[in-house]
Design a protein around this motif. Structure first.
Motif, mmCIF file in Angstrom:
data_model
loop_
_atom_site.group_PDB
_atom_site.id
_atom_site.type_symbol
_atom_site.label_atom_id
_atom_site.label_comp_id
_atom_site.label_asym_id
_atom_site.label_seq_id
_atom_site.Cartn_x
_atom_site.Cartn_y
_atom_site.Cartn_z
ATOM 1 N N LEU A 76 4.203 9.778 -0.752
ATOM 2 C CA LEU A 76 3.473 11.034 -0.941
ATOM 3 C C LEU A 76 2.158 10.732 -1.649
ATOM 4 C CD1 LEU A 76 6.488 13.135 -2.375
ATOM 5 C CD2 LEU A 76 5.699 13.041 -0.006
ATOM 6 N N ASP A 77 1.032 10.998 -0.959
ATOM 7 C CA ASP A 77 -0.280 10.691 -1.554
ATOM 8 C C ASP A 77 -0.956 11.986 -1.989
ATOM 9 O OD1 ASP A 77 -2.578 9.528 -2.425
ATOM 10 O OD2 ASP A 77 -3.063 8.521 -0.539
ATOM 11 N N GLU A 78 -0.769 12.343 -3.241
ATOM 12 C CA GLU A 78 -1.305 13.584 -3.808
ATOM 13 C C GLU A 78 -1.018 14.785 -2.897
ATOM 14 O OE1 GLU A 78 -5.068 13.496 -5.822
ATOM 15 O OE2 GLU A 78 -5.362 11.431 -5.167
ATOM 16 N N PRO A 79 0.242 14.999 -2.537
ATOM 17 C CA PRO A 79 0.532 16.020 -1.521
ATOM 18 C C PRO A 79 0.201 17.434 -1.972
ATOM 19 C CG PRO A 79 2.564 15.270 -2.552
ATOM 20 C CD PRO A 79 1.470 14.377 -3.054
ATOM 21 N N LEU B 83 3.131 7.259 -9.223
ATOM 22 C CA LEU B 83 2.069 6.268 -9.405
ATOM 23 C C LEU B 83 0.795 6.989 -9.841
ATOM 24 C CD1 LEU B 83 1.161 3.271 -8.992
ATOM 25 C CD2 LEU B 83 0.490 3.934 -6.679
ATOM 26 N N LEU B 84 0.317 6.629 -11.019
ATOM 27 C CA LEU B 84 -0.902 7.243 -11.542
ATOM 28 C C LEU B 84 -1.959 6.165 -11.733
ATOM 29 C CD1 LEU B 84 1.647 8.719 -13.548
ATOM 30 C CD2 LEU B 84 -0.228 10.331 -13.466
ATOM 31 N N GLY B 85 -3.189 6.616 -11.886
ATOM 32 C CA GLY B 85 -4.272 5.667 -12.114
ATOM 33 C C GLY B 85 -5.596 6.353 -11.855
ATOM 34 N N ALA B 86 -6.642 5.804 -12.403
ATOM 35 C CA ALA B 86 -7.966 6.407 -12.252
ATOM 36 C C ALA B 86 -8.335 6.492 -10.772
ATOM 37 C CB ALA B 86 -8.994 5.567 -13.001
ATOM 38 N N SER B 87 -9.260 7.373 -10.475
ATOM 39 C CA SER B 87 -9.779 7.477 -9.124
ATOM 40 C C SER B 87 -10.408 6.131 -8.740
ATOM 41 C CB SER B 87 -10.824 8.597 -9.076
ATOM 42 O OG SER B 87 -11.274 8.757 -7.768
ATOM 43 N N GLY B 88 -10.046 5.628 -7.566
ATOM 44 C CA GLY B 88 -10.595 4.345 -7.122
ATOM 45 C C GLY B 88 -9.806 3.137 -7.602
ATOM 46 N N SER B 89 -8.676 3.379 -8.294
ATOM 47 C CA SER B 89 -7.903 2.252 -8.830
ATOM 48 C C SER B 89 -7.043 1.572 -7.758
ATOM 49 C CB SER B 89 -7.021 2.714 -9.995
ATOM 50 O OG SER B 89 -6.146 3.744 -9.584
ATOM 51 N N GLY B 90 -6.931 2.209 -6.581
ATOM 52 C CA GLY B 90 -6.221 1.525 -5.496
ATOM 53 C C GLY B 90 -4.876 2.151 -5.129
ATOM 54 N N LYS B 91 -4.619 3.361 -5.587
ATOM 55 C CA LYS B 91 -3.321 4.007 -5.331
ATOM 56 C C LYS B 91 -3.093 4.223 -3.825
ATOM 57 C CE LYS B 91 -4.457 7.584 -7.845
ATOM 58 N NZ LYS B 91 -5.834 7.162 -8.195
ATOM 59 N N SER B 92 -4.093 4.818 -3.160
ATOM 60 C CA SER B 92 -3.942 5.063 -1.714
ATOM 61 C C SER B 92 -3.905 3.751 -0.947
ATOM 62 C CB SER B 92 -5.078 5.945 -1.201
ATOM 63 O OG SER B 92 -5.028 7.215 -1.809
ATOM 64 N N THR B 93 -4.632 2.762 -1.424
ATOM 65 C CA THR B 93 -4.619 1.445 -0.772
ATOM 66 C C THR B 93 -3.210 0.860 -0.836
ATOM 67 O OG1 THR B 93 -6.920 1.111 -1.408
ATOM 68 C CG2 THR B 93 -5.665 -0.857 -0.823
ATOM 69 N N LEU B 94 -2.561 0.996 -1.986
ATOM 70 C CA LEU B 94 -1.195 0.499 -2.144
ATOM 71 C C LEU B 94 -0.240 1.265 -1.226
ATOM 72 C CD1 LEU B 94 1.047 -1.094 -3.482
ATOM 73 C CD2 LEU B 94 0.933 0.426 -5.453
ATOM 74 N N LEU B 95 -0.399 2.583 -1.209
ATOM 75 C CA LEU B 95 0.468 3.409 -0.371
ATOM 76 C C LEU B 95 0.304 3.056 1.119
ATOM 77 C CD1 LEU B 95 1.692 6.770 -1.114
ATOM 78 C CD2 LEU B 95 0.437 6.715 1.013
ATOM 79 N N ARG B 96 -0.958 2.855 1.529
ATOM 80 C CA ARG B 96 -1.203 2.504 2.932
ATOM 81 C C ARG B 96 -0.556 1.164 3.283
ATOM 82 N NH1 ARG B 96 -6.365 4.506 2.370
ATOM 83 N NH2 ARG B 96 -7.215 2.434 2.026
ATOM 84 N N GLY C 89 12.652 0.358 6.970
ATOM 85 C CA GLY C 89 12.022 0.633 8.263
ATOM 86 C C GLY C 89 11.732 2.113 8.453
ATOM 87 N N LYS C 90 12.626 2.960 7.933
ATOM 88 C CA LYS C 90 12.420 4.395 8.116
ATOM 89 C C LYS C 90 11.655 4.957 6.934
ATOM 90 C CE LYS C 90 16.370 6.462 9.124
ATOM 91 N NZ LYS C 90 17.192 7.574 9.612
ATOM 92 N N HIS C 91 10.352 5.158 7.143
ATOM 93 C CA HIS C 91 9.577 5.759 6.070
ATOM 94 C C HIS C 91 8.650 6.815 6.651
ATOM 95 C CE1 HIS C 91 7.404 1.995 7.187
ATOM 96 N NE2 HIS C 91 6.458 2.887 7.390
ATOM 97 N N ALA C 92 8.204 7.718 5.794
ATOM 98 C CA ALA C 92 7.318 8.795 6.242
ATOM 99 C C ALA C 92 6.287 9.040 5.146
ATOM 100 C CB ALA C 92 8.128 10.059 6.504
ATOM 101 N N VAL C 93 5.113 9.521 5.567
ATOM 102 C CA VAL C 93 4.013 9.720 4.635
ATOM 103 C C VAL C 93 3.549 11.177 4.660
ATOM 104 C CG1 VAL C 93 1.757 8.833 3.871
ATOM 105 C CG2 VAL C 93 3.213 7.424 5.335
ATOM 106 N N VAL C 94 3.265 11.720 3.493
ATOM 107 C CA VAL C 94 2.608 13.033 3.404
ATOM 108 C C VAL C 94 1.324 12.847 2.601
ATOM 109 C CG1 VAL C 94 2.775 15.432 2.619
ATOM 110 C CG2 VAL C 94 4.813 14.264 3.490
ATOM 111 N N TYR C 95 0.222 13.361 3.144
ATOM 112 C CA TYR C 95 -1.092 13.188 2.519
ATOM 113 C C TYR C 95 -1.553 14.474 1.850
ATOM 114 C CZ TYR C 95 -1.142 9.213 5.717
ATOM 115 O OH TYR C 95 -0.823 8.057 6.401
ATOM 116 N N GLN C 96 -2.673 14.369 1.148
ATOM 117 C CA GLN C 96 -3.247 15.558 0.484
ATOM 118 C C GLN C 96 -3.635 16.614 1.519
ATOM 119 O OE1 GLN C 96 -6.209 14.708 -2.431
ATOM 120 N NE2 GLN C 96 -6.745 16.843 -2.729
ATOM 121 N N GLU C 97 -4.171 16.165 2.665
ATOM 122 C CA GLU C 97 -4.460 17.093 3.757
ATOM 123 C C GLU C 97 -3.239 17.066 4.669
ATOM 124 O OE1 GLU C 97 -6.040 13.753 4.899
ATOM 125 O OE2 GLU C 97 -6.044 13.844 2.726
#
Ligand code: ATP
Ligand code: MG
Length: 243
Positions: free
Chosen positions: A146-149, A39-52, A69-77
């Motif tokens: 994965l949010d910009e891992p 998933l790509l898009g400009a900064s502020g386009s809502g990518k992390s909002t969608l992922l959350r 039901g079984k999901h896991a998230v990895v963040y930039q930090e």
């Protein structure tokens, strides 16, 4: 025999408003079981909002969301707890037997078997992200978010981390949604790349290239240009053409 239905992701008409602004304004998204989507898009386009929203961390949106039901998230930090040893971080929040063994197995998969007893503060950035990946893996997710891992890693470490994710995905085959700013990363890893703009999935690119992928492949180069065009990025080459 128990048949476990493997579900993918099914999103229809997802809308999320902050104040006056609809950051997500009718997102439709399907990810098949085992499919890798970037998933790509400009900064502020809502990518992390969608992922959350997909991770179930934001209950405020409207629309239809169906995720495994079984999901896991990895963040930039990496979000590791500094006061817990690496293996403890990997199985944080899990219950059951053999937690230490399960942590060690996951750490071995990311090449950190010898770091189980280390403290997070003694790890490099790349190692910390690998621990974060192990923490996701140990949950055997059907969906990996994965949010910009690798966003904070240097270029070489990032290439290694991308290769690791490609291997782990091939081995375990979760559905993946990878948020990234890096067009090459998307094309190296994903089956499809989506562009989020104006609150919707504005464009979709099928990455129909054999794996492992080569950045020298002319089709890779053509797709790269298409994606950069879609993102509105002028490359040196296109800037010269415009002169
Ligand atoms: N909790 C919140 N309250 C108010 N506004 C928010 C909130 N979360 C996100 N936003 C706004 O929604 C928009 C989208 O944010 P989001 O974090 O999803 O963008 P993004 O595409 O992930 O950007 P980046 O590439 O910079 O990470 C931004 O304008 C942001 O300020
Ligand atoms: Mg973001």
């Amino acid at each position: 025999m128990t048949i476990v239905e493997q579900r993918g992701v099914h999103v229809r008409g997802l809308r999320r408003v902050f104040g006056e602004r609809a950051v997500l304004d009718g997102v439709d998204l399907d990810i098949a079981p085992g499919e890798f989507v970037a998933l790509l898009g400009a900064s502020g386009s809502g990518k992390s909002t969608l992922l959350r929203a997909l991770a179930g961390l934001d209950g405020e949106g409207s629309g239809e969301i169906d995720v495994p039901g079984k999901h896991a998230v990895v963040y930039q930090e990496h979000r590791l707890l500094p006061w817990s040893r690496v293996w403890d971080n990997v199985v944080l929040g899990l219950r059951g037997r053999d937690l230490r063994k399960r942590a060690e197995a996951a750490l071995a998969e990311v090449g950190l078997a010898t770091h189980a007893d280390a403290w997070p503060l003694t790890l490099s950035g790349g190692e910390s992200q690998r621990v974060a990946l192990a923490r996701a893996l140990v949950r055997t997710p059907d969906l990996l978010l994965l949010d910009e891992p690798f966003g904070a890693l240097d270029a070489l470490t990032r290439l290694n981390a991308q290769a690791l994710v490609a291997d782990l995905w091939a081995e375990h085959r979760p559905a993946v949604l990878l948020v990234t700013h890096d067009v090459e990363e998307a094309l190296l890893l994903a089956d499809r790349a989506l562009l989020l703009a104006d609150g919707r999935i504005a464009r979709e690119y099928t990455v129909d290239l054999p794996r492992p992928r080569s950045m020298d492949d002319p089709r890779f180069i053509a797709l790269r240009r298409d994606l950069l065009d879609g993102l509105g990025v002028r490359t040196v080459a296109t800037a010269k053409e415009a002169l």
